[in-house]
Scaffold this motif. Structure first.
Motif, PDB file in Angstrom:
ATOM      1  N   THR A 121       0.837  -1.205   0.000  1.00 33.68           N
ATOM      2  CA  THR A 121       0.000   0.000   0.000  1.00 33.68           C
ATOM      3  C   THR A 121       0.864   1.244   0.000  1.00 33.68           C
ATOM      4  O   THR A 121       0.588   2.220  -0.723  1.00 33.68           O
ATOM      5  CB  THR A 121      -0.924  -0.016   1.230  1.00 33.68           C
ATOM      6  OG1 THR A 121      -1.733  -1.187   1.206  1.00 33.68           O
ATOM      7  CG2 THR A 121      -1.813   1.213   1.258  1.00 33.68           C
ATOM      8  N   HIS A 132      -0.982   4.211  -1.683  1.00 32.35           N
ATOM      9  CA  HIS A 132      -2.356   4.070  -1.182  1.00 32.35           C
ATOM     10  C   HIS A 132      -3.396   4.080  -2.304  1.00 32.35           C
ATOM     11  O   HIS A 132      -4.557   4.461  -2.088  1.00 32.35           O
ATOM     12  CB  HIS A 132      -2.666   5.167  -0.168  1.00 32.35           C
ATOM     13  CG  HIS A 132      -1.722   5.175   0.995  1.00 32.35           C
ATOM     14  ND1 HIS A 132      -1.894   4.395   2.116  1.00 32.35           N
ATOM     15  CD2 HIS A 132      -0.562   5.857   1.183  1.00 32.35           C
ATOM     16  CE1 HIS A 132      -0.898   4.605   2.963  1.00 32.35           C
ATOM     17  NE2 HIS A 132      -0.060   5.487   2.426  1.00 32.35           N
ATOM     18  N   GLY A 133      -2.977   3.676  -3.476  1.00 34.04           N
ATOM     19  CA  GLY A 133      -3.918   3.547  -4.585  1.00 34.04           C
ATOM     20  C   GLY A 133      -4.316   4.859  -5.231  1.00 34.04           C
ATOM     21  O   GLY A 133      -5.368   4.919  -5.886  1.00 34.04           O
ATOM     22  N   HIS A 134      -3.491   5.901  -5.085  1.00 35.89           N
ATOM     23  CA  HIS A 134      -3.831   7.191  -5.684  1.00 35.89           C
ATOM     24  C   HIS A 134      -3.450   7.267  -7.156  1.00 35.89           C
ATOM     25  O   HIS A 134      -3.670   8.319  -7.784  1.00 35.89           O
ATOM     26  CB  HIS A 134      -3.129   8.325  -4.913  1.00 35.89           C
ATOM     27  CG  HIS A 134      -3.618   8.465  -3.500  1.00 35.89           C
ATOM     28  ND1 HIS A 134      -4.966   8.520  -3.160  1.00 35.89           N
ATOM     29  CD2 HIS A 134      -2.935   8.572  -2.310  1.00 35.89           C
ATOM     30  CE1 HIS A 134      -5.092   8.650  -1.850  1.00 35.89           C
ATOM     31  NE2 HIS A 134      -3.868   8.688  -1.296  1.00 35.89           N
ATOM     32  N   SER A 174      -6.599  -5.203  -5.498  1.00 39.13           N
ATOM     33  CA  SER A 174      -7.465  -4.656  -6.540  1.00 39.13           C
ATOM     34  C   SER A 174      -7.700  -3.162  -6.336  1.00 39.13           C
ATOM     35  O   SER A 174      -7.726  -2.391  -7.295  1.00 39.13           O
ATOM     36  CB  SER A 174      -8.795  -5.413  -6.555  1.00 39.13           C
ATOM     37  OG  SER A 174      -9.520  -5.179  -5.359  1.00 39.13           O
ATOM     38  N   LYS A 175      -7.842  -2.732  -5.093  1.00 34.57           N
ATOM     39  CA  LYS A 175      -8.058  -1.307  -4.835  1.00 34.57           C
ATOM     40  C   LYS A 175      -6.814  -0.491  -5.145  1.00 34.57           C
ATOM     41  O   LYS A 175      -6.921   0.646  -5.623  1.00 34.57           O
ATOM     42  CB  LYS A 175      -8.468  -1.112  -3.379  1.00 34.57           C
ATOM     43  CG  LYS A 175      -9.844  -1.669  -3.049  1.00 34.57           C
ATOM     44  CD  LYS A 175     -10.161  -1.499  -1.563  1.00 34.57           C
ATOM     45  CE  LYS A 175     -11.531  -2.093  -1.238  1.00 34.57           C
ATOM     46  NZ  LYS A 175     -11.842  -1.975   0.214  1.00 34.57           N
ATOM     47  N   LEU A 176      -5.637  -1.056  -4.894  1.00 36.64           N
ATOM     48  CA  LEU A 176      -4.402  -0.311  -5.127  1.00 36.64           C
ATOM     49  C   LEU A 176      -4.127  -0.084  -6.607  1.00 36.64           C
ATOM     50  O   LEU A 176      -3.436   0.876  -6.970  1.00 36.64           O
ATOM     51  CB  LEU A 176      -3.214  -1.054  -4.494  1.00 36.64           C
ATOM     52  CG  LEU A 176      -3.196  -1.132  -2.964  1.00 36.64           C
ATOM     53  CD1 LEU A 176      -2.013  -1.967  -2.483  1.00 36.64           C
ATOM     54  CD2 LEU A 176      -3.121   0.272  -2.350  1.00 36.64           C
ATOM     55  N   VAL A 177      -4.632  -0.957  -7.475  1.00 34.36           N
ATOM     56  CA  VAL A 177      -4.333  -0.816  -8.901  1.00 34.36           C
ATOM     57  C   VAL A 177      -5.505  -0.264  -9.695  1.00 34.36           C
ATOM     58  O   VAL A 177      -5.393  -0.132 -10.928  1.00 34.36           O
ATOM     59  CB  VAL A 177      -3.908  -2.186  -9.483  1.00 34.36           C
ATOM     60  CG1 VAL A 177      -2.682  -2.711  -8.765  1.00 34.36           C
ATOM     61  CG2 VAL A 177      -5.043  -3.197  -9.418  1.00 34.36           C
ATOM     62  N   THR A 178      -6.595   0.047  -9.022  1.00 28.54           N
ATOM     63  CA  THR A 178      -7.795   0.485  -9.737  1.00 28.54           C
ATOM     64  C   THR A 178      -7.548   1.734 -10.581  1.00 28.54           C
ATOM     65  O   THR A 178      -8.033   1.840 -11.710  1.00 28.54           O
ATOM     66  CB  THR A 178      -8.937   0.738  -8.741  1.00 28.54           C
ATOM     67  OG1 THR A 178      -9.231  -0.455  -8.029  1.00 28.54           O
ATOM     68  CG2 THR A 178     -10.190   1.201  -9.474  1.00 28.54           C
ATOM     69  N   ARG A 179      -6.760   2.652 -10.065  1.00 28.78           N
ATOM     70  CA  ARG A 179      -6.544   3.921 -10.773  1.00 28.78           C
ATOM     71  C   ARG A 179      -5.380   3.868 -11.760  1.00 28.78           C
ATOM     72  O   ARG A 179      -5.069   4.886 -12.371  1.00 28.78           O
ATOM     73  CB  ARG A 179      -6.316   5.037  -9.758  1.00 28.78           C
ATOM     74  CG  ARG A 179      -7.525   5.308  -8.877  1.00 28.78           C
ATOM     75  CD  ARG A 179      -7.300   6.516  -7.999  1.00 28.78           C
ATOM     76  NE  ARG A 179      -8.447   6.773  -7.143  1.00 28.78           N
ATOM     77  CZ  ARG A 179      -8.531   7.801  -6.283  1.00 28.78           C
ATOM     78  NH1 ARG A 179      -7.519   8.676  -6.205  1.00 28.78           N
ATOM     79  NH2 ARG A 179      -9.597   7.963  -5.537  1.00 28.78           N
TER      80      ARG A 179
END
Length: 817
Positions: free
Chosen positions: A393, A398-400, A423-428
């Motif tokens: 993370t 932090h997935g920004h 999945s949340k960390l790579v969403t963006r």
């Protein structure tokens, strides 16, 4: 005196001839020597020393032979002189005594001279032959030597040609101390070169300069890097090209001076360099970067290296390595890592990087500040490290979506546990295409997940997943879920998936093909599949490659037929088995366990049991029908009925004998039992019965119409009537032969004939009838008709009295008719 003069002249002539012969021999020897000298001159270019030795030997041999020949000739001349003196003395003594003998002596001398001349000629010819033999042997020796030389030259040419085709060369060993120019003569167009020269002390510049194009060069120069940097620079100069991937192995770079040879790499514009099995310090690396300032270097790597220092990179921040886009670190051990500062001082270099691989370096975090510096990063490989969900993370901020250009992420073989966090960390990361999170500690998959819309490759193999959910992105084209604990794969549709890896799970059947309408490659090895068939594969509309070996196949008839006879190495349609047949083994039934599926041979009874049983039943039924027809044709039923009648008659006869013994036997009631057809009843009632019963004495006849007991089985009535009658009178006609009841009566009568009572039957032919009209099974009756006279009803009235007389006599038991 004249004789003496003549003899002296002859001797002089002989001596002259001998001298001439010797001169000729000398001339021949000279000629031969000249020829040999010419040969020697021709061979001197190739092998001077060898020919000189051969010629010396030959000359010595020739001198020796000449000396031997001269000695022999001198001896012969002395012998001749002595012989001549003796002859002259003898002649002088006897000349006066016997003049006639002189001529004979002269003749003898002439003959002796001729013989001597012939001997001389033979000797000369022998010597010439010997010389010719010797010359031949010398020429053969020369030819052999020339052939050996030619073969050596050919071998050399072959070796040189093979060296010109050489593409990979590993050169050197621990004992290599010098490399001279020409040591690698003949080697051209080399692709890969490895030089092992840790103890190299001397190198001639240009020794490796002719090797080209040299795509990969590995240099192991630990000793020269410590003792002779000029030698290292010369080697770098000879083997470095812009396209060369340079590997510097087994080196120790600890001081500033150690970096000096790398200036040659800068001048030669080398683009890729890798330090392998090296020991480095941050001071030496700073000087390497300074020496490489402005270089065309694009790729820099460290592998199996040990690093000392604190990471003080500031002195190198003024260097310009704008072409550097790839950094590769693998198996790096940083000593005193707690003193090591961050990579922020390398910001001048990190901003250019597009690919970073840090593999098995015990990295547990990459600070977010460092991630901010990687503005151009497209490929990030942090596999086989110590990352956790928390440190990942931090590394991905932090997935920004800081690493917006990132296309490939590999964080396999770490300590990650939450698929949802990843999945949340790579969403963006809206350019991410490939994500490898395999060999982590995932135990479950959340119901739903958020992924970037660009993600097409996902690897979650070697985890501990037990089921699949809708967490998987619909944009996937390649999915690897191999070596998990999956027992089923259903209800998750992936419309654009082209390649699916499910090997090493616990699946018992193929996933439903309708879930993957675009699937082309399916790998499902090492599961618990029992079988699959055409119906399973027809659901995969675009499948072209299948690997399903190493499963627990049940070798049923359908599966074996489908695998061997319908597939034959190529599956339904265009689908092919891309793994080996050795991987397809039977697990059951037990007799077939361990056998290859394509070598299994099942019997038709095992594969088509219902069909075989039906066929067998049909065969049994057909056989039964044929058997019944055969029994009917062979009259077996009649024989059975006769046997039953015979048994019953035997029983009756036994009862009769017992009654006879007891004195209450039933007497015979009738003289004859009349057997006739119903169509012939009129003749029986109007002619036969009146004539016999009204005769003197009258005869008692038994007729079935009046004498059978009502209520009894007709067969019993027939048997009782015939048993109680002395004779059976058969009224034979065409109607009789075709009458069923008459045939019963004839059958039982036939049985009585078999029992030995040949007088029991009286035959009356009411109309002409042939014995062939009597059924063939009545063999005894047919025989009687052939051997005995039967009564035939006459059509003329005048003969009927005789007929009735004969009939009465037959019924009463008279003589044969």
């Amino acid at each position: 005196m004249m004789m003496m003069v003549v003899m002296v002249m002859m001797m002089m002539v002989m001596m002259v001839m001998m001298m001439v012969t010797m001169v000729m021999m000398m001339v021949m020897m000279v000629v031969m020597m000249v020829m040999m000298m010419v040969v020697m001159m021709m061979m001197v270019v190739v092998m001077v020393m060898m020919v000189v030795m051969v010629m010396v030997v030959m000359m010595v041999m020739m001198v020796v032979m000449m000396m031997v020949m001269m000695v022999v000739m001198m001896v012969m001349m002395m012998v001749m002189v002595v012989m001549m003196v003796v002859v002259m003395m003898v002649v002088m003594m006897v000349v006066r005594m016997v003049m006639m003998v002189v001529r004979m002596v002269m003749m003898v001398m002439i003959l002796l001279m001729i013989l001597l001349m012939m001997m001389m000629v033979l000797v000369v010819m022998g010597m010439m032959v010997m010389m010719m033999v010797m010359m031949t042997m010398v020429m053969m020796l020369v030819m052999i030597l020339l052939m050996i030389l030619l073969m050596m030259m050919m071998v050399l040419v072959i070796i040189v040609r093979s060296l010109t085709r050489l593409r990979f060369l590993r050169f050197g060993n621990p004992a290599l101390e010098e490399v001279r120019r020409g040591d690698l003569a003949g080697v051209r167009q080399l692709d890969q070169l490895e030089v092992y020269g840790n103890n190299l002390k001397r190198y001639d510049p240009g020794s490796l300069g002719d090797l080209w194009p040299l795509r990969v060069v590995t240099l192991r120069l630990r000793g020269p890097f410590q003792d002779n940097l000029t030698l290292v620079s010369s080697i770098f100069h000879d083997v470095s090209y812009s396209e060369t991937f340079l590997v510097v192995a087994d080196v120790l770079l600890s001081e500033k001076t150690s970096a000096a040879p790398f200036s040659e790499i800068n001048r030669r514009r080398v683009r890729s360099i890798l330090f392998q099995n090296a020991t480095l310090t941050d001071e030496a690396m700073i000087h390497v970067l300074e020496v490489m300032d402005g270089a065309s270097l694009e790729s820099f790597g460290l592998e199996d290296a040990t690093f000392y220092g604190t990471g003080a990179w500031k002195p190198a921040r003024r260097t310009h390595l704008v072409n550097m886009d790839t950094v590769y670190f693998r198996n790096i051990e940083v000593m005193e890592v707690f003193k090591f500062t961050s990579f922020l001082n390398l910001g001048f270099l990190l901003k250019y990087l597009r690919q970073i691989s840090i593999i098995n370096c015990k990295v547990y975090v990459m600070p977010c500040l460092t991630s901010h510096l990687l503005t151009q990063l497209e490929y990030l490989d942090l596999s086989s490290n110590l990352l956790t969900d928390l440190t990942l993370t931090e590394s991905l901020c932090h997935g920004h979506g800081i690493l917006r250009n990132l296309r490939v992420i590999n964080v396999s073989d770490n300590a990650l546990k939450s698929l949802s966090i990843v999945s949340k960390l790579v969403t963006r990361l809206d350019k991410l295409i490939h994500l490898d999170i395999s060999q982590n500690a995932y135990t479950s998959m959340p119901p739903t997940c958020s992924w970037p819309q660009t993600l097409t490759h996902l690897n979650i193999s070697w985890a501990k997943l037990q089921r699949v959910t809708h967490c998987l992105p619909l944009t996937l084209e390649i999915l690897d879920l191999g070596h998990n604990d999956l027992t089923a794969f259903h209800s998750v549709a992936l419309p654009v998936l082209r390649e699916l890896h499910l090997s090493g799970n616990k699946l018992r059947r193929l996933p439903p093909g309708w879930l993957f309408p675009s699937l082309e490659v399916l790998l499902i090895q090492s599961n618990t599949l029992n079988m699959f068939g055409p119906m399973d594969l027809q659901l995969y509309r675009k499948l072209r490659a299948l690997q399903a070996g190493q499963n627990r196949f049940v070798c049923s008839c359908e599966f074996v037929y489908f695998m061997v006879w319908r597939w034959g190495g190529a599956v339904e349609g265009s689908v092919e088995l891309t793994d080996r047949w050795d991987n397809y083994l039977c697990d059951s039934p037990l007799p077939l366990q361990g056998q290859r599926v394509d070598r299994v041979r099942l019997s038709p009874f095992q594969c088509h049991r219902i069909l075989v049983v039906s066929a067998l039943c049909g065969c049994v039924l057909a056989s039964g029908i044929l058997f019944v027809i055969l029994l009917w044709k062979l009259h077996v039923v009649w024989y059975v009925r006769m046997m039953w009648a015979w048994l019953k008659a035997k029983r009756n006869s036994g009862n009769q004998r017992r009654r006879d013994a007891a004195g209450n036997a039933e007497p015979l009631c009738y003289d004859a039992f009349v057997s006739y057809s119903e169509q012939d009843a009129e003749w029986v009632e109007e002619f036969l019965v009146p004539e016999l019963e009204n005769s003197q004495p009258p005869l008692s006849l038994c007729l079935h119409k009046r004498d059978f007991l009502p209520g009894h089985w007709i067969i019993d009535n027939i048997i009782n009537a015939m048993e109680r009658s002395r004779r059976t009178l058969f009224v034979l006609s065409e109607h009789f032969v075709h009458s069923n009841w008459c045939r019963y009566e004839l059958d039982f009568s036939h049985f009585r004939l078999f029992d030995g009572d040949s007088e029991a039957a009286v035959l009356v032919l009411l109309e002409p009838i042939s014995k062939d009209d009597v059924p063939k099974r009545f063999c005894k009756l047919r025989k009687l008709m052939s051997s005995r006279t039967y009564l035939e009803w006459p059509q003329e009235d005048e003969r009927r009295a005789e007929f009735w007389s004969n009939l009465r006599l037959a019924v009463r038991g008279g003589d044969e008719l």
